[in-house]
Design a protein around this motif. Sequence first.
Motif, PDB file in Angstrom:
ATOM      1  N   GLU A 190      57.254  45.147  52.638  1.00 19.64           N
ATOM      2  CA  GLU A 190      57.016  43.785  52.144  1.00 19.64           C
ATOM      3  C   GLU A 190      56.289  43.809  50.800  1.00 19.64           C
ATOM      4  O   GLU A 190      56.621  43.034  49.887  1.00 19.64           O
ATOM      5  CB  GLU A 190      56.208  42.997  53.170  1.00 19.64           C
ATOM      6  CG  GLU A 190      55.970  41.559  52.765  1.00 19.64           C
ATOM      7  CD  GLU A 190      55.084  40.813  53.744  1.00 19.64           C
ATOM      8  OE1 GLU A 190      54.822  39.608  53.511  1.00 19.64           O
ATOM      9  OE2 GLU A 190      54.637  41.431  54.733  1.00 19.64           O
ATOM     10  N   ARG A 194      57.915  42.362  47.320  1.00 21.78           N
ATOM     11  CA  ARG A 194      57.275  41.302  46.534  1.00 21.78           C
ATOM     12  C   ARG A 194      57.022  41.769  45.108  1.00 21.78           C
ATOM     13  O   ARG A 194      57.151  40.976  44.160  1.00 21.78           O
ATOM     14  CB  ARG A 194      55.957  40.889  47.189  1.00 21.78           C
ATOM     15  CG  ARG A 194      55.212  39.777  46.437  1.00 21.78           C
ATOM     16  CD  ARG A 194      53.899  39.435  47.115  1.00 21.78           C
ATOM     17  NE  ARG A 194      53.157  38.425  46.360  1.00 21.78           N
ATOM     18  CZ  ARG A 194      53.313  37.110  46.503  1.00 21.78           C
ATOM     19  NH1 ARG A 194      54.186  36.640  47.379  1.00 21.78           N
ATOM     20  NH2 ARG A 194      52.596  36.265  45.776  1.00 21.78           N
ATOM     21  N   GLN A 199      58.766  36.409  45.270  1.00 20.81           N
ATOM     22  CA  GLN A 199      58.633  35.749  46.565  1.00 20.81           C
ATOM     23  C   GLN A 199      59.976  35.643  47.276  1.00 20.81           C
ATOM     24  O   GLN A 199      60.039  35.706  48.509  1.00 20.81           O
ATOM     25  CB  GLN A 199      58.031  34.359  46.376  1.00 20.81           C
ATOM     26  CG  GLN A 199      56.581  34.374  45.918  1.00 20.81           C
ATOM     27  CD  GLN A 199      55.983  32.978  45.864  1.00 20.81           C
ATOM     28  OE1 GLN A 199      56.682  31.980  46.100  1.00 20.81           O
ATOM     29  NE2 GLN A 199      54.702  32.894  45.541  1.00 20.81           N
ATOM     30  N   ARG A 200      61.048  35.493  46.533  1.00 21.00           N
ATOM     31  CA  ARG A 200      62.366  35.416  47.162  1.00 21.00           C
ATOM     32  C   ARG A 200      62.721  36.740  47.834  1.00 21.00           C
ATOM     33  O   ARG A 200      63.210  36.765  48.976  1.00 21.00           O
ATOM     34  CB  ARG A 200      63.423  35.057  46.116  1.00 21.00           C
ATOM     35  CG  ARG A 200      64.798  34.788  46.709  1.00 21.00           C
ATOM     36  CD  ARG A 200      65.786  34.412  45.617  1.00 21.00           C
ATOM     37  NE  ARG A 200      67.076  34.060  46.169  1.00 21.00           N
ATOM     38  CZ  ARG A 200      67.415  32.845  46.589  1.00 21.00           C
ATOM     39  NH1 ARG A 200      66.533  31.852  46.516  1.00 21.00           N
ATOM     40  NH2 ARG A 200      68.617  32.607  47.079  1.00 21.00           N
ATOM     41  N   GLN A 202      60.559  38.934  48.860  1.00 22.32           N
ATOM     42  CA  GLN A 202      59.635  39.107  49.964  1.00 22.32           C
ATOM     43  C   GLN A 202      60.127  38.373  51.211  1.00 22.32           C
ATOM     44  O   GLN A 202      60.087  38.916  52.321  1.00 22.32           O
ATOM     45  CB  GLN A 202      58.253  38.596  49.567  1.00 22.32           C
ATOM     46  CG  GLN A 202      57.207  38.722  50.658  1.00 22.32           C
ATOM     47  CD  GLN A 202      55.885  38.094  50.266  1.00 22.32           C
ATOM     48  OE1 GLN A 202      55.778  37.452  49.216  1.00 22.32           O
ATOM     49  NE2 GLN A 202      54.871  38.250  51.104  1.00 22.32           N
ATOM     50  N   ARG A 203      60.574  37.132  51.061  1.00 19.51           N
ATOM     51  CA  ARG A 203      61.062  36.373  52.205  1.00 19.51           C
ATOM     52  C   ARG A 203      62.298  37.018  52.809  1.00 19.51           C
ATOM     53  O   ARG A 203      62.447  37.076  54.041  1.00 19.51           O
ATOM     54  CB  ARG A 203      61.367  34.944  51.770  1.00 19.51           C
ATOM     55  CG  ARG A 203      60.147  34.161  51.315  1.00 19.51           C
ATOM     56  CD  ARG A 203      60.556  32.865  50.644  1.00 19.51           C
ATOM     57  NE  ARG A 203      59.394  32.148  50.132  1.00 19.51           N
ATOM     58  CZ  ARG A 203      59.487  31.066  49.347  1.00 19.51           C
ATOM     59  NH1 ARG A 203      60.689  30.584  49.005  1.00 19.51           N
ATOM     60  NH2 ARG A 203      58.383  30.474  48.920  1.00 19.51           N
ATOM     61  N   ALA A 326      59.361  33.698  61.569  1.00 20.77           N
ATOM     62  CA  ALA A 326      59.671  34.001  60.167  1.00 20.77           C
ATOM     63  C   ALA A 326      60.692  33.014  59.601  1.00 20.77           C
ATOM     64  O   ALA A 326      60.564  32.571  58.448  1.00 20.77           O
ATOM     65  CB  ALA A 326      60.189  35.435  60.054  1.00 20.77           C
ATOM     66  N   LEU A 330      60.061  30.345  56.580  1.00 18.68           N
ATOM     67  CA  LEU A 330      60.961  30.270  55.429  1.00 18.68           C
ATOM     68  C   LEU A 330      61.479  28.845  55.236  1.00 18.68           C
ATOM     69  O   LEU A 330      61.542  28.338  54.106  1.00 18.68           O
ATOM     70  CB  LEU A 330      62.122  31.241  55.634  1.00 18.68           C
ATOM     71  CG  LEU A 330      63.206  31.249  54.563  1.00 18.68           C
ATOM     72  CD1 LEU A 330      62.636  31.653  53.212  1.00 18.68           C
ATOM     73  CD2 LEU A 330      64.346  32.193  54.961  1.00 18.68           C
ATOM     74  N   SER A 333      58.644  26.634  53.801  1.00 17.72           N
ATOM     75  CA  SER A 333      58.405  26.881  52.370  1.00 17.72           C
ATOM     76  C   SER A 333      59.488  26.237  51.505  1.00 17.72           C
ATOM     77  O   SER A 333      59.195  25.682  50.439  1.00 17.72           O
ATOM     78  CB  SER A 333      58.338  28.385  52.114  1.00 17.72           C
ATOM     79  OG  SER A 333      59.581  29.003  52.425  1.00 17.72           O
ATOM     80  N   HIS A 450      52.985  38.612  54.994  1.00 19.92           N
ATOM     81  CA  HIS A 450      53.282  38.173  56.358  1.00 19.92           C
ATOM     82  C   HIS A 450      52.857  39.210  57.381  1.00 19.92           C
ATOM     83  O   HIS A 450      52.250  38.879  58.418  1.00 19.92           O
ATOM     84  CB  HIS A 450      54.785  37.895  56.474  1.00 19.92           C
ATOM     85  CG  HIS A 450      55.255  37.625  57.864  1.00 19.92           C
ATOM     86  ND1 HIS A 450      55.136  36.390  58.481  1.00 19.92           N
ATOM     87  CD2 HIS A 450      55.841  38.435  58.792  1.00 19.92           C
ATOM     88  CE1 HIS A 450      55.623  36.446  59.708  1.00 19.92           C
ATOM     89  NE2 HIS A 450      56.071  37.664  59.920  1.00 19.92           N
TER      90      HIS A 450
END
Length: 455
Positions: A190, A194, A199-200, A202-203, A326, A330, A333, A450
């Motif tokens: 993770e 990132r 952030q995209r 990472q998700r 999760a 997502l 967000s 996370h």
Amino acid sequence: MAVSGSDISPKSDESESTTSTSATSESVDASSQSSYIGIAPAPRPDIPSPLEINNKDYSVNRTRCMNGMNNPSPKRAGTSSWLAVYESFLLKNASQIASVESTLQHLTYLFPGKFKDAEIASEVVYSALGILGLYHDTILAHALSSSAFSSKYQPSLHTRYTRHFATRNTSYKSTAYTLVVIQKTQLLIEIMSRKYGGQRGQRTAIVGIESIKAACRLALFRISGSRTVLTPPIPEREIDPNLLDPDDPTEPFANPNDDDLEYWTMPRTGQKLPQLNADSDVTQFLMKKVLLPEDVVAAPKLAHPLTTVDGRIKEILYILRPLLYALLALLASRLRESGRFKGKQSRRIINWMPWIIGFALEYICKDGVIGSLSSEGGIRTALTKLTGLEKLELDKRSKSMWWWVLRGQFYESITKPVLDKLIKKTENIPLLNLVGLYVGDYQYLMETYHFASTY
């Protein structure tokens, strides 16, 4: 030319006399040498004839005999030889394994916030030590099974159960170790996603990792015959590496309190019985001397199969709950970024939605085995039927609920303000300000990543 029977009779008489004479001499020799037969060495095995084997094989065997079978030719240097050297070095220094591993892992706690990309360096070391620890566990377990003290070692219920499936089913072993390796490297993945994907990325990494973990747990659930998935699904290190140290004069697996016991001699039989001290626990002492039903039953019977639909649904939802959490995080967000819900109440609902649903799923579905056993006689009957292994697993699941204090909106609204006040009050107190400093460093991890608050 024909030969009559009279021509060969003298020869036969002569041969018979010779045979009888030799038999008489052999009997005399046997009687005179009978005392040496018992100590005579075993006969040397016959060397195979060249007609029975290939010339190439015979030449190889002849060369080995000339060189000596006890001194085989050295193997070529390779990966296997390096691993063998490392394993022998590890076993010779077994007493230092646990101390070195724990020291290095504790050093990783000092990294966050101390320099640039400190969390990457910390997680690289931590993940590498975790994977190396798995390899050390396999070496120590193999050394213990082949040692003379294996008969004195009584494995725990968790080790018996997981070892049974890991040794008898290759699919279970590969899936379980894949799951454990992912758990030990998930935060590192993770952090890297990132750093290089924003952030995209990472998700996407979070959802992908949780999907793989859920697939592994579902596979373990099916392979084990619809039984409760244990945490962790592999055998753990339960023995002190000092016990495998050949230079340690102490007897492994000996009870250190046995030497302090006073014995009372029975007057008629002379048998000695131990006398406990006033501070000793009688129940604990007696439990070590008896065998329970769980100590003798087969390993698969240490956990009940979930036969009811309710029990299976609860266990499956418990397995899927990290992935659902999760996905909900997502979704929340993206709803916040869309700007459609600008009201304060709407944004509060969106923020709390992942935490409430995830917490409720884990709380309701953590005891699927009780739901399965309660179909025959209620919850009270189910509680009496639980095995020791299932009680340990339910206890682990109940303790893991505390992780929700450090997740999602609960952390942002309740836990974080409390920690901030604590850090502010202790910043001028010697020694306590160091604790507050490290708590503040880890706040960054819990707020940013996370997997910093998951197991």
